[in-house]
Design an enzyme around this catalytic site. Sequence first.
Site, short mmCIF file in Angstrom:
data_model
loop_
_atom_site.label_atom_id
_atom_site.label_comp_id
_atom_site.label_asym_id
_atom_site.label_seq_id
_atom_site.Cartn_x
_atom_site.Cartn_y
_atom_site.Cartn_z
N GLU A 21 1.65 39.21 -2.40
CA GLU A 21 1.24 40.00 -1.93
C GLU A 21 1.56 40.99 -2.44
OE1 GLU A 21 0.42 39.10 2.86
OE2 GLU A 21 2.81 39.64 2.35
N GLU A 72 4.09 48.80 9.82
CA GLU A 72 4.16 49.82 10.34
C GLU A 72 5.19 50.76 9.94
OE1 GLU A 72 4.30 45.88 13.34
OE2 GLU A 72 4.36 46.63 10.58
N LYS A 98 -5.17 44.78 8.12
CA LYS A 98 -5.43 44.11 6.42
C LYS A 98 -6.27 42.94 6.34
CE LYS A 98 -1.37 42.56 3.83
NZ LYS A 98 -0.41 41.96 3.63
#
Length: 118
Positions: A21, A72, A98
């Site tokens: 990612e 978060e 996302k």
Amino acid sequence: MGKVRLDNIRLFAFHGCLKEEGVIGSDYRVDLEITADLEKASATDQLSDTVDYVALHRIVRLEMDHRSHLLETVGARILNRIFKEVGEVSAAEVSISKINPPIGGDVQQVTVVLSKTR
């Protein structure tokens, strides 16, 4: 009191716990709503008397550019920076989504919602 909303801010960023990612990146959607006293601005018609949504967008963009493992964490940074830099804000809520998360299933998006009050 009044609200200023920025809906569907579309960004590309590199958040996530997976190493991939951080390399590949993902599409994100951010929605932001702030509460502030907008009475003076509605009477004066002056930008200096309201919460500048260009400044809010800049904060979101800058914090989304800073890679984190968790949405978060990004959301908390956005809220903390808004409260530090925009004194007129009395409450804020941010939603970070996302798009097409890598969770091994057909899921359009995952969303984290955080709020803060002064």
